[in-house]
Every structure is written in C-alpha cells, then in structure tokens.
Design an enzyme around this catalytic site. Structure first.
Site, PDB file in Angstrom:
ATOM      1  N   HIS A 164       0.834  -1.208   0.000  1.00 35.05           N
ATOM      2  CA  HIS A 164       0.000   0.000   0.000  1.00 35.05           C
ATOM      3  C   HIS A 164       0.865   1.253   0.000  1.00 35.05           C
ATOM      4  O   HIS A 164       0.712   2.130  -0.840  1.00 35.05           O
ATOM      5  CB  HIS A 164      -0.936  -0.001   1.204  1.00 35.05           C
ATOM      6  N   HIS A 226      -7.675  -2.997  -3.941  1.00 31.46           N
ATOM      7  CA  HIS A 226      -6.351  -2.560  -4.401  1.00 31.46           C
ATOM      8  C   HIS A 226      -5.688  -3.644  -5.244  1.00 31.46           C
ATOM      9  O   HIS A 226      -5.095  -3.355  -6.295  1.00 31.46           O
ATOM     10  CB  HIS A 226      -5.469  -2.203  -3.214  1.00 31.46           C
TER      11      HIS A 226
END
Length: 283
Positions: A164, A226
C-alpha cells in the site's frame, strides 16, 4: 479475570478476503482455544461499504465498548496491518483510551439505540505488533516472501510485490524488507502504491535487468480492491497494464499474505507476545 482477543484488520468487502480472514480466525482460535475472539475493521470506508450491504462491522472503539459491556477485563488487540504506520498508531491510541479501570455504565449510542458508554474501561489492554515491526520481523517476512513465490517462476523471471505505502515514517519498513529480500533473491522487487517507491521506481529496474516475464503479487494482508483493481486491473494505470505496456509479460497472482502460513505465523507470534504481556502478571 475475563480475557478476550480483538483482531483488527484494515478490512475488505469481497468474498475472497472474508474467507481469508475466517481462516486466520480459525488459526487464532486453535492457538488460544479458551479465549473468545472478536473482530474490528479500522477502515471507515470499508465499514460504510459493508453497512450499505447490511453487513455489520465494528470500529476498534465500538468493538472494545461491546467487549467491556460483556464484562471482559483483559483484552489483547492484534493488528493485522503490515507496517507500523498511521493505521497502527490510531489502533494503539484507541486501545490506550480504553485502558485503566472499570467503568461500563450505560449510555445511549448514536447508531440505533444499542447502549454502550464512551467511558468503557478495562483493567488491562495490550496491542500486538504489525507484521513488520522489528528487524527480526523483516528477516522472517523476507523469507516468507520467497516461500510464497509462484512455483512456475524460473530464474529468468522477476516477481514484483505491490504494497500500500504511506507518507508515514513507517513506510521505511518496506525499504527494509526490499533490501532484505533482494539480498536473498535479486529477482524479487517491492513497490508501493503510495510513498517513496512506486511502480515508477520499479519499472526502470525491471527494464534495466531485461526481464521478459514478471509475476505480480500483492504485499497486502488480503485480496481486496487494491489488488484486483490497482494491481491486476485492466485499466491503463494498473501495475499489470504498466508492466505489459513496457513490453513484458505480466502474470498477476491474487493471493493475500494471510493466505500464506509463514506470514500468519508472524502475526500469531505477535499475538502470543501480546497475550503474555496481558496475562503474564496477574497482580
């Protein structure tokens, strides 16, 4: 004394991620068979998405308030985050606010009439560390990364992990992990969506080394939006598309870190430490 465990993940809203978290839940219950386990999601966005589908989830504070109302006195809160970043800092702060005495008097909540108090307190709370907390964790995680590589990968293929990332100081743990794993295997690369080492930094390295095929894996606890969209998606800015546009064959592998036992062992060992701190001294 009534001990309990609260597992705190960023959260996810798809079926694969929830199945993965259930597997983690089962392993925790096997390790701590006599201790009840609860869950909280730290992402408000994820909780809102689930609420829109009538799937109820709790924040860390709300979950702890419920546990206090259920007369738990000692709670170990285990983070399922990757780095000690902002999410982990918030988790620690929420736990600290709930420690230090017993005050579970009732007061109406703002979300539908369930009664909990903002002053709920426990006799003791400990917080289990995220995956990459210490240097020893980084070394273990580097070995775990290598153990999770696709079986069909050859010495001529690169593997890129997408994390991330953040502008928090904890982002440096990704750099530490990258250095550790590349000492073991120079064909493994780590990048992040945000922070200081994005796909714009990884692509030139792949081209410089002349790789023709690249496996792409998430450095994320579970496969959520994601991984599906930003890593493996079809849109031009996804990592898969960027790597393919640079002339390489890109093969995404949609498996979160919680799906690999070597990573799970690190988190559960951290929970073990948190439980020892919680129950080791009984006054």
């Amino acid at each position: 004394m009534k001990p309990g465990i609260l597992l705190a993940a960023f959260g996810a809203s798809n079926r694969q991620a929830h199945q993965t978290l259930r597997l983690f839940d089962e392993k925790v219950r096997q390790r701590f068979a006599d201790v009840p386990v609860r869950w909280a999601f730290t992402s408000g966005l994820i909780r809102d998405r689930l609420a829109a589908r009538r799937m109820k989830t709790d924040s860390v504070t709300k979950a702890l308030q419920k546990m206090c109302f259920e007369k738990y006195t000692h709670v170990a809160v285990q983070s399922l985050h990757i780095i000690p970043g902002a999410e982990y800092d918030d988790l620690e702060a929420e736990a600290v606010q709930m420690a230090g005495g017993r005050d579970c008097s009732l007061a109406p909540s703002a979300d539908g009439g369930v009664f909990f108090t903002a002053q709920a307190r426990f006799e003791k709370i400990t917080v289990g560390r995220p995956l990459l907390h210490s240097d020893a964790d980084v070394t273990r995680a580097a070995r775990a990364l290598l153990a999770s590589l696709p079986s069909e990968r050859t010495a001529h293929d690169a593997v890129v992990f997408m994390g991330h990332g953040t502008w928090h100081a904890g982002d440096s743990r990704y750099d530490d992990l990258s250095a550790a794993v590349r000492r073991m295997d120079a064909g493994v690369f780590i990048g992040t969506m945000d922070g200081s080492h994005t796909i714009d930094h990884v692509l030139p390295l792949l081209l410089q080394e002349g790789y023709g095929r690249v496996f792409l894996q998430p450095l994320l606890s579970v496969v959520g939006r994601h991984a599906v969209r930003d890593m493996a998606g079809d849109h031009p800015e996804s990592w898969r598309s960027r790597i393919a546009a640079a002339g390489m064959v890109c093969l995404p592998v949609l498996q979160g870190m919680v799906e690999h036992a070597a990573f799970v062992d690190i988190w559960i060992d951290h929970l073990d430490e948190a439980m020892e701190r919680l129950l080791g001294s009984r006054g």
